[in-house]
Scaffold this motif. Sequence first.
Motif, PDB file in Angstrom:
ATOM      1  N   ARG A  16      49.851  16.475  85.395  1.00 11.38           N
ATOM      2  CA  ARG A  16      48.651  16.733  86.212  1.00 11.38           C
ATOM      3  C   ARG A  16      47.379  16.504  85.414  1.00 11.38           C
ATOM      4  O   ARG A  16      46.417  15.925  85.900  1.00 11.38           O
ATOM      5  N   GLU A  20      44.299  13.771  85.807  1.00  6.21           N
ATOM      6  CA  GLU A  20      42.872  14.099  85.809  1.00  6.21           C
ATOM      7  C   GLU A  20      42.105  13.254  84.803  1.00  6.21           C
ATOM      8  O   GLU A  20      41.002  12.792  85.065  1.00  6.21           O
ATOM      9  N   LEU A  25      38.156  12.442  85.462  1.00 11.88           N
ATOM     10  CA  LEU A  25      37.555  13.775  85.548  1.00 11.88           C
ATOM     11  C   LEU A  25      37.021  14.234  84.197  1.00 11.88           C
ATOM     12  O   LEU A  25      36.110  15.045  84.132  1.00 11.88           O
TER      13      LEU A  25
END
Lengths: 124, 252
Positions: A16, A20, A25
Amino acid sequence: MEFDAASPVYIQIGERIREEIVRGLYRPGEKLRSVREYAVFYEVSPLTMHRAMQYLEAEGLVVTRKGVGSFVNPRMEASAARRMRESQARQFVEKMREMGLSGPEILELVQECVREEAEKGGKA
Amino acid sequence: MREETKERLLLRMRQVSFSYDRKPLLRQIHLDVRPGRILGVAGGNGAGKTTLLKLAAGLLLPQEGTVERFVPEGLCPVSYCMPPGELPGWMTGRDLLAYYRHFFQDFRRQQAEGLLDSLGIPRNRPLYRLSSGQAVLLSLSLGLSRQACLYLADEPLSHIEPALRRDVRRFLLRYMPEESSLLMATHQLGELEYMLDELVILHRHTARQIETESIRSQYGVSAEDYFLAETGRGKPEAGTSGEGQGERREEP
């Protein structure tokens, strides 16, 4: 937070965070949240979070400076991010093949989707 | 004594047995607690979860075997987070803070006060007038504000409505000191399993300790399903109680 009970949680969290990072991100060189903050966020033990970070380090996405924290590897962009995108694309192609599409058909489908998205974006 | 591993331990139980009125509850069990770990103790009713915690706390002494503690300097061996039911219900938060301060030299009062304030738990209200969720968070705040290397909690999620369980999990994860460990008895394995590093299964008077990540990677099942299979309960099926039947069966 939901996890797949059938595979190690540290890898699921690692994946995960990888997503990102690759989605942008975090910028290369940017500091990630602390192990404790992530542990609270994902509701997993700090040990599991440490393992997730070690996993990301081994994958070349993260560098950890002792006592300071973990950072997105400033030199990861070129290699790791590209590998990630490629593997996503490969998975997609594989799925389409399973559905019986040929190479040109897959390309056509992708082109169509990209075109549609551009049109939508243009109107907005 | 067997050859020691180099690994550091906080607590080591070896061949510990415990009986109540000559009825054996725990037979020759082993338990290792390493630093920085969260362990869940699971077992059916009467399997000995609370007894195991009390043995770890030193509130009970083993009738056979040894319980050794390896306490890092500056810390106390254990902090048993007393369930709200074991604290005097008429005491207010302020009373309990004073009570802990008098009893435990390692109690960090300022931290506990800060925790109560940040959780919005009124200090002037008696324990029995707090909601069950607040009461549990109060008892955990007191317990975690001691400087211990091992924290013990008995069913921290019972009597807590599902919506608040996340708060308790996050509270524990946020405030557990890093090198310390947490041993908690639980009925709600499904609610806790992702925050557990290790599972201790009590069944037929014995204890089995296993890492939850190895359960997932080796057996491809959740810790809860593994526990149910190990204790002969299988997956709970609608309409069948099934307990008791599978209990006595001896596995090959």
